[in-house]
Every structure is written in C-alpha cells, then in structure tokens.
Scaffold this active site. Structure first.
Site, mmCIF file in Angstrom:
data_model
loop_
_atom_site.group_PDB
_atom_site.id
_atom_site.type_symbol
_atom_site.label_atom_id
_atom_site.label_comp_id
_atom_site.label_asym_id
_atom_site.label_seq_id
_atom_site.Cartn_x
_atom_site.Cartn_y
_atom_site.Cartn_z
ATOM 1 N N TRP A 292 0.865 -1.188 0.000
ATOM 2 C CA TRP A 292 0.000 0.000 0.000
ATOM 3 C C TRP A 292 0.899 1.235 0.000
ATOM 4 C CZ3 TRP A 292 -5.497 0.091 1.888
ATOM 5 C CH2 TRP A 292 -5.999 1.386 2.016
ATOM 6 N N ASP B 56 5.401 4.697 10.919
ATOM 7 C CA ASP B 56 5.019 5.121 12.265
ATOM 8 C C ASP B 56 4.098 4.071 12.883
ATOM 9 O OD1 ASP B 56 2.180 5.821 11.521
ATOM 10 O OD2 ASP B 56 3.248 7.210 10.209
ATOM 11 N N GLU C 90 25.172 -17.520 -8.637
ATOM 12 C CA GLU C 90 24.491 -16.553 -7.765
ATOM 13 C C GLU C 90 23.144 -17.104 -7.295
ATOM 14 O OE1 GLU C 90 25.716 -12.031 -8.982
ATOM 15 O OE2 GLU C 90 24.748 -13.265 -10.525
#
Ligand code: GLA
Length: 716
Positions: free
Chosen positions: A466, A523, A603
C-alpha cells in the site's frame, strides 16, 4: 497499577513510577516520572519568587506559586504559563483547567477512528474542567506494566451551547524537573535517507519538529527520546515518546528559564485547528511513553515488544518475497513477468510481488492512478490468469496499489474532478504527476472500498503493498464547508485509517505492507494496520545500515521491509557483496528487488543457500530481542538478535571500512547468562563472559561494507 489517595495519583509499571497531585487550587501538578520510588516526590518542587512569573488571582499573597514555574500535567494557554502549552482555545479566550474528578477502569479501549494500543489494560481518566468556557478535557493514562509504558491521550468535551476552535490540542505534555544536562534523540531524514539517529544537547530554548505534509514524513519521525549526556545503550535514564499517528504531527520541547524541560506530542497545530461544535467531543491520538533506567537498548526492546504485542495486527505470514520494481519499473509485459517468475521460482522464494504499472494506462508515473483495472494488454490476459501462472510456479502472488492517489490523466479524474484535494479557483499542486484524493469525503472512501474489495477478491492475492507517493499540498476539501477546512489534514488521515481498517478487516488473509516512497509514513499508526512497512527506497547496504539503525530505536525488525537489490546500487551507484546486502536485509523482513534473470547459476545457488540460512534464523528476527552492538559512529552497524530463552543468537551487520596493517576488530556481545557457553556455526566454543567482556573477533575484512553474519547456540 493505579493508586489514588489524598489527591495524589500514582501509576506504576514494573520499573517506572508516575506521580501527579491536585494542588490546593485544583490544578493538576506533575510530580514525577522515572524509576520506581517509595515516597511522594513533591519535595523536589520547591519554588522561588521569580520576577515576571505572575500568580493566579487567588494566590496573590504567595508569589512563589506561579503557573509559569509549576510542573503541570496539562499546561494550557492563557493562565500565566509562558512556556509551550498543550492546549489553546480560540485566540485569547484562555483555558483554565481545574480538577473535576477521576475514574479507573479496566478493559480494551478503542479510540474513535484512530489506531491505538490493543488489549486489556488498566486506565486512569482524570477530568479537568474550565467552568467559564464549560469545556472539559479528559486526560487518559493506560498502564502497561510489562513494557514499562504509559499510554496517554486527551479528549476534549464541549459542554457549552456554542462551538470553540481548538488552536492547539496536543494529546500529552510531560514536565521534567530542573536539570542542566538534557539531551534529545530524534530521527530526521529525507527521501532515501529516513530516520537518521541524531543526538543533541538541549539549551534554554524551544526545539520543535514535525510534519506539515499530511503524512508523518521522511523528514521527521513522530518519536523522541529524552536522556542525559551519560546515557548509553546499556546505562542511564531514557524516556521514549512514540506517537500512534501517521498524519501531520508536532513534537515540541522547551527548556525553560529555571532548567525544567517540557515535552509536547500531538497533532500539528500548524495544520489542524479543530472546531469543536456545541456538545461535541474530540479525541487526540495516543502517545506511548517508555521509561528505561538501563539505557537506550532496554527502551528499544520494550518498544519492540509492546508494538509486536499491542500495535501490529496478528500475522503469521513472513514470506521471502521478490519484488519487480527495481528490475523493470513500468516496463514489462506478461512474457517478461513470467520469465522473471521462472527464474524467481529457482531462487526458492515464497512470494512474487508485481509492483507499479499493472493497471489502467500506467506506463509511467503520469497516468493511470485511480483506474484500478488490470491492463489486460500488458498482462497478456486477466489478472487472475497471471496469478494462476505464478501460483503454478510454487509462489504466492502479491500486488502494489496506491489507493489514496489519482493522476489527472485517468478515467476516475475525468469522471470525478471534484474528488481531489484542491484549493478553490487555483490549479492543483502536482507532485510525481499526481494529486491526492479527498479522503475526508465519505463518498470517496466508500468508492475506494468497493473498488479494492472487487480487486482483492479477483484472485489468490496473498500480499498488498500500500503505497503513498506524495505529500499533501493544497489541503482543501471540496466536500467540507469553509469553516471546517482547517480540519482537513486530520480528517484526511482519519479517512485513510477508515479505509485501511475496512480493507484489512475484510482481507485478513492478505499481508499488507505500508509504503510511502519508501519510509515516508513509517510510524506506529500505520503499523496498527500494516504489520510491515518498506523502510526506504534506498536499498544501498551502507545507507540502509544507518536507516535501519535509526529505525530500530522504536520499531522492531519484523516491521522493517528490507530487500537485497542489484549492484551497482540504483540509488547510490555503490557496490557491495551479496553476503553484505543479505546481512542487512536479514535484519528486516528479507526479500529481493532485482531481476533474477540476470543472475548466474552460481548466484542463484548462493541465494538459495541464503534463503535457507534466513529461514533458520527468521524466528530470532520475528520474535527475538535486539541489541545494537555498534553504531554508524563506530563505522560498523551490528545487531545481535537473540531468542527470549537466550539459547540462540545471530549477529548481523556490516563493517564500513577495511583497516590495513592492524589487528582484527572485535565485537562485545550483550546480555548473555553469565554461566552459559556458546558455540559458533564454525564449531568454536566461547564462554558467555568471554563473549561479553572480551568479545568475538570479526573476520579480517576485505574492501568496504564487509558482511557480518555469525550464529551462536548455547551448548551449556
Ligand atoms: C514508491 C515505492 C517503490 C515503488 C514505487 C512505484 O517509490 O517506494 O518501492 O513501489 O513507488 O511507483
């Protein structure tokens, strides 16, 4: 524990105490926050008669008692307190709050439309009232004993028959007694360089930071640590403030003329001035306060535990993902997607994420946002048929979305130009070619809920990224009357939370990862809905070490989106080994952001081995404790992740520079049981005391940004 006696309020957690008292004039004074003490700490509040610090009317005879010098629990404007204040009502009306009672309750407390600390806790509510305005402010305190945390917020209740505009409405204030030695730790940054730990002494001054961008922002994080110059990782007092909020916030700190310090955390008064209608109420976001007497490391671990237990939504899905963004950006078709998927399947990853560019007319960032209809030409068929092809290759499927945004060049904008934030009669402010949808408008939120419900039900989607790729600019909502325009910034984030709540509630089987141009909205508010957030668009391992180091002060590793990307790095042009890139990404959610088709077979084999290695230590990252063993200042960032039983640990990080012609570096481990004995993955045995006091020798490094990945297990 909450105790009330003789007008004294005491809150106690395992290692902290918080004291307040109602004084003779009914003012709520703050007495103490810190280590547990066994007495009333009022004796610290000796007052002198200070010139130009006046008295309230009733106290004229005693000039030592001034609102300008008292430690106040919730200081307000207009009562003779000249320091920064938590609340101000409409210009010069003043707000004189006096004690009007309290309540204690236990339960799970929901905030109206705001993210919040979950679970049962004991709550104290203190009612303060201004009898002249007929306005009440309730101060709320939740006590989380285990995490040494006190959660605070405020509710304004207008009991009058008129409305009031709240010019300042901070959720909390905290006064500290006189001290000459106060330091502040905050986490400023910018896009591609978020949350860089910054420590500064506080002089007699006001220091403030925050965001006017409508998001918490890349530039500042809604968090702060107050400590003194002696506080280190493992020693000394540290006070943490973590806001549970994602919009425009402000943190203000003042050291006053006497040497007392005041901290305020809240919604930015520069952006939001809420009009409290007659008989209405207004609730502020929460701030979580942490106290540690054992330095910054303990404060961080308490914050990580609290966030994992009480903020992050429950989530048991921790996939190793591969994301298409850095590999192809907007330039792909079905053939390219499937070619990458074929290679990705050989890497043994769990989840394939199709990033931006799959919908509408989205071939660059100038069009398509708003038109959430899969582009069948580009996808070579329906979205569902593509998902089935990915699933058939043994991988889950994930999708990028940016619900809050709209391009001018989109069908949605052509149909609803009135659905964007835009000042009347002005041209819209554009950023990254896009505008912001008016999430203050319930019609827009309902529309987005429908569109994304349809999209996310259309196939086997296991993950959603989002995103939110601009700051709010012209913060004006065509859906609101003129007198409500100063509420738009806060109403916008309430709309975001509403939409997030509806969609994450409906699709609890989907893992949502937050993002805002990397970590521009990292946050605790967002973490309430999305248990992980893309930490930064900067995937360079050297830069990431500083970003993840700063982020770790409050946020747990399991919440930090971190991927291995190609070299030279797209943001900095720097080269680093695969092991180094992996060592830093493993200190987060772990994944890849590169074109697997461009890798050699060697790899690919290396990546399969790294994935196996990560899966064997993943529980330590997801649930374990973290210790910061060194910092960017030491030119190496090394984290120690350890299970709660202290049986297994892993050191992850990088060493910045190789120092020629000198001895090998050593690193001291932390918090091992004194009598324990550990063995490294190479079979070398050490006592816990040797590891903690002597340290572990790091291998001789070569070049720059050399990897550290050392695993230890307890054998005795
Ligand atoms: C933001 C994100 C990136 C990527 C792009 C897509 O910048 O942080 O990871 O998803 O958007 O446009």
């Amino acid at each position: 524990m909450i105790q009330v006696s003789d007008n004294l309020f005491l809150l106690e957690t395992e290692h902290s105490a918080y004291q307040m008292k109602v004084n003779e004039r009914g003012m709520l004074e703050h007495l103490w926050y810190g280590a547990r003490v066994d007495q009333n700490m009022d004796y610290l509040n000796l007052h002198n008669d200070l010139g130009f610090s006046g008295q309230i009317y009733e106290d004229q005879a005693d000039r030592t008692l001034s609102p300008d010098t008292l430690m106040l629990e919730y200081p307000t404007e207009g009562i003779g307190d000249y320091r920064i204040t938590a609340a101000k009502v409409e210009g010069a009306l003043g707000l004189d709050l006096r004690y009007a009672g309290y309540e204690i309750s236990t339960g799970e407390f929901n905030l109206d439309g705001l993210p919040h600390v979950r679970g049962e806790l004991e709550q104290l509510t203190i009612h303060l009232k201004d009898e002249v305005l007929n306005l009440q402010v309730d101060l709320h305190y939740l006590v989380d004993e285990k995490h040494d945390a006190i959660i605070r917020w405020a509710t304004f209740r207008n009991k009058a028959n008129r409305s009031y505009r709240l010019d300042r409405s901070f959720g909390m204030a905290l006064d500290f007694p006189v001290s000459e030695d106060v330091e502040l730790i905050s986490f400023p940054g910018r896009h591609n360089k978020e949350r860089i730990m910054t420590r500064q002494p506080l002089a007699q001054n006001v220091v403030c930071f925050g965001s006017k961008r409508g998001t918490s922002s890349h530039q500042h994080n809604p968090s702060l640590i107050v400590c003194d110059s002696l506080t280190t990782e493992n020693y000394g007092d540290a006070y943490g403030f973590l806001m549970v909020y994602s919009g425009s916030f402000k943190i203000e700190v003042e050291k006053d003329q006497t040497g007392q310090t005041r901290v305020l955390c809240g919604i930015s008064p520069d952006m939001t001035r809420w009009t409290l209608d007659a008989h209405a109420s207004f609730e502020t976001p929460q701030t979580i306060l942490f106290y540690s007497s054992q330095g910054l490391g303990k404060l961080s671990r308490n914050s990580h535990d609290l966030l994992r237990e009480r903020i992050l939504p429950k989530n048991d899905y921790h996939p190793i993902l591969i994301n298409t963004w850095e590999a192809v950006m907007f330039d792909f078709n079905r053939e390219k997607l499937l070619e990458m998927a074929d290679h990705a399947a050989k890497l043994d990853v769990d989840l394939y994420v199709m990033d931006d560019g799959w919908f509408g007319d989205r071939n660059s960032d100038l069009a398509g946002l708003g038109d959430w209809i899969p582009n069948k030409t580009k996808l070579g068929g329906s979205l569902n048929s593509l998902i089935e092809e990915i699933n058939a290759r043994g991988m889950d499927f994930g999708l990028w979305i940016e619900p809050e945004m709209i391009n001018e060049n989109s069908d949605l904008y052509r149909a609803h130009p009135e659905w964007v934030l835009q000042a009347p009669n002005r041209k819209p402010l554009i950023s990254r070619g896009q505008m912001v949808l008016d999430l203050c408008n319930p019609e827009v939120v309902d529309y987005l809920e429908d569109v994304f419900t349809h999209l996310l039900s259309s196939g086997n989607i296991r993950y959603v990224k989002w995103d939110m790729n601009r700051s709010l600019g012209d913060v004006y909502s065509p859906s609101l009357p003129v007198e409500k325009q100063e509420e738009v910034c806060h109403r916008y984030i309430l709309g975001v939370y509403d939409l997030l709540g509806r969609l994450t509630g409906k699709f609890s089987n989907i893992l949502f990862e937050g993002c805002s141009g990397g970590g521009g909205r990292f946050d605790a508010g967002m973490l309430f809905y999305t248990p992980q957030i893309w930490c930064s668009d900067d995937t360079d391992v050297h830069e990431r070490s500083k970003i993840q180091y700063g982020t770790s002060f409050f946020y747990p590793a399991v919440s930090m989106g971190a991927h291995v990307s190609e070299v030279p790095n797209q943001q900095t042009g720097r080269w680093a080994s695969l092991e180094a890139r992996a060592a830093m990404a493993m200190a987060g959610t772990y994944g890849y952001e590169l074109d697997p088709g461009e890798m050699s077979e060697e790899e690919k084999a290396e990546i399969r081995a790294l994935n196996k290695q990560f899966r064997s230590i993943q529980d330590l990252i997801v649930e374990g404790d973290v210790y910061r063993l060194s910092s960017p200042k030491n030119e190496q960032v090394i984290f120690q992740f350890m299970d709660k039983a202290k049986d297994r640990l892993v050191l992850l990080g990088i060493v910045y520079e190789t120092r020629p012609s000198t001895m090998r570096r050593k690193i001291r481990l932390q918090s091992l049981p004194e009598q324990a004995v550990y063995e490294t993955q190479d079979g070398v045995i050490y006592s816990a005391r040797a590891l903690m006091h002597g340290g572990l020798l790091l291998s001789q490094t070569c070049g720059t940004d050399a990897p550290v990945h050392i695993e230890l297990k307890r054998i005795r």
